[in-house]
Design an enzyme around this catalytic site. Sequence first.
Site, PDB file in Angstrom:
ATOM      1  N   ASP A 281       0.861  -1.167   0.000  1.00 48.82           N
ATOM      2  CA  ASP A 281       0.000   0.000   0.000  1.00 48.82           C
ATOM      3  C   ASP A 281       0.906   1.229   0.000  1.00 48.82           C
ATOM      4  OD1 ASP A 281      -2.199   1.650   0.110  1.00 48.82           O
ATOM      5  OD2 ASP A 281      -3.180   0.540   1.724  1.00 48.82           O
ATOM      6  N   TRP A 282       0.334   2.366  -0.333  1.00 52.06           N
ATOM      7  CA  TRP A 282       1.104   3.592  -0.522  1.00 52.06           C
ATOM      8  C   TRP A 282       1.507   4.177   0.834  1.00 52.06           C
ATOM      9  CZ3 TRP A 282      -0.286   1.123  -4.456  1.00 52.06           C
ATOM     10  CH2 TRP A 282      -0.018   1.534  -5.769  1.00 52.06           C
TER      11      TRP A 282
END
Length: 755
Positions: A281-282
């Site tokens: 995920d970012w």
Amino acid sequence: MAGGLATIALVAAGMTAQAHAQAVSAKAQTPASDETRGPSSPRARADRIVARMTQAEKFALVHGLFPPMAAGKTPNELIPSAGHIDGIPRLGVPLVRESDASLGVANQVEQRKGDVATALPSSLATAASFDPAIAQAGGAMIGSEARDKRFNVLLAGGVNLTRDPWNGRNFEYLGEDPLLAGTLGGAHIAGVQSNNIVSTIKHFALNSQETGRMVVDARIGEAALRMSDLLAFQIAIEKGHPGSVMCAYNKVNGDWACENKHLLTDVLKRDWNYPGWVMSDWGAVHSTVKAANAGLDQESGQELDKAIYFGAPLAEAVVKGSVSEARLDDMVARYLTGLIETGAFDRAVPARTVTPDYAAHALVAQRTAEAGIVLLKNQGDLLPIARTAKRIVVIGGNADVGVLSGGGSSQVRSVGGAPVEIPLSTGGSASFARITYHASSPLDALRKALPGVKVDWVDGRNFNATLDAARSADLAIVFATQWTTEADDVPDLHLPNQQDALIAAIADAQPKTIAVMETGGPVLMPWIAKVPAVVQAWYPGQRGGEALAAILTGKVAPSGRLPITFPADASQPPRPRPVGLDTMTDLQAAAAANPAAASNYQLQSFPVEYVEGADVGYRWYEKKGLKPLFPFGHGLTYTRFAYSNPVVTGGKTLSVTFTVTNVGRREGVDVPQMYVARDDGATPMRLGAFTRLALKPGETRRVTLTAEPRIVADYDTGLPGWRIAGGRYRVALAQDAADRTMVSTATLEAQTMKP
């Protein structure tokens, strides 16, 4: 993406991997999990490509740019979006562009000026359809538009189970049951990938709350995890074959999800034989060596991490041997395998943006909304709206201009524009979310659907005027809204802004009141005894007004069923309010009081004990003997269905065959549900199978439902694997999770299955 940009430390650091890389040729590691590694398999092809790469080319593929912060870092065009990974033209490796995509091709705060897309209803609406075909059609539509807009990886496929009704991101997921979420999640992923682009599945795993999601430590036993959240992922992966898995922000049992070896390697790649790649995920990466060796294959949106962990630090780790060259090759080969398997490797996206068929796609959005709207209550058959009603008043919810959507990275700039858009000044989502409505007016749609009927509008702000309008009408339709968003959980389950009091007052003034709920999930309804008809619309998407008018007027019969339990009061769920909410509130207040020192206020990791274990949602209610406001699976329609002649069979599988008859006066859709449990009087029943069928008045059909074996089984960590205990089992043929009017028993043979 899944990222909450406002809550992440934005540090763009690190030298390029190429500066430290050595040109070393190494044969890619053959993963033990690869059972289809023939000479022409996607993995074998990927291995051949990796063998021709320089070391620098390998490192370039295992970390990706975040376009809004990556100016000057690539010679290729950076489309404002979630992610970008350059290709390798000499080897035919394509450039990858990634877009957020849970409900459509996202464009949250209009990074791409003027770019619109078709907005599906919330994923809970899709789940409420109980229809894999609806989910697949929605995915296919989104994938088609993504390709037209030159994206080839979509950050879609959210299947995290609803453990808490106040989770701000519940609207993006598919409810509380692993079979339902996994089945529809897999169908949605398959639809996306039918366009030869990659869909992720996310967020692996236990991203079950938004408050403190960057630090929370989700704690649960192995067997319980396998029988709940992981089972949803497993089923969705089997049915949808996503090219990539996105690991989550949170910790799971003490380790960050993106460096959790048990999740990424032991479960995903070994037990499930998953061939594709794991992307972060970012802003979810915390290390280099631990993350790479745990099974993370690619660092996403590198500028949002504290360092570019898979850039120069990874190159150094490979030189030192703390990450093996074979592991690096495997990381790259898995990335290529995901692209090859889905067709994204070989089918280039258009060189220029193509205008999608928005008119056809709008119909997909409307059909999804119509299938997912749930009629919760219809006392005295108030719905569909009788033709005898000559004056109707529509109240509140901005229903004169549009329908509400959920906030965060899934936000679509829908075709038709945003008639209401409110920026945020505080909260975890303030930098990348706005309170946004889609331009689909329920008021206009009702007026069009009811020619000859006077349909008035009152915004609900003037209390006395609202009650006067309700009294003078034949019928009142009040629209209630609850905005929820990624990065923030709701503080409680009440409708905000005194809407509960307003609905109660309207019902006192007008006995024929219909409440239409545009919410991100369950809400409390203290006024329920006064209101004869309640419609759960979720966030109904860019054709939500038209869909609601069709349901309310009877042009389309409601057919949705609840994919999530509605509690009668806040004390019923395992946790009555968001864990960590007070801490987050205190930190935000301190930061606001001292902006100069705001960066010093750090939220420390805190645990959430999932005491319910595998008994998520309706299973918790049965285990504790609680009666919800509305049970999982509940939903009414404008006709009635009867079940008869059930025959339950056992042996190696558990099945029930029965007759369904439409005993009403109009065509309708039924959703028969099969619940199963050991006949020990203590085990909560689980949804083992379901189907959806349309029947004309008087029509009869013979139906067989067969339980998913892993639902009947328990996970045995000692095997390890699934174990079905031999003996008698209860089978409920039901219309919702609380229905026990038709229960039979059958005997199953003892058996075991692999993890």
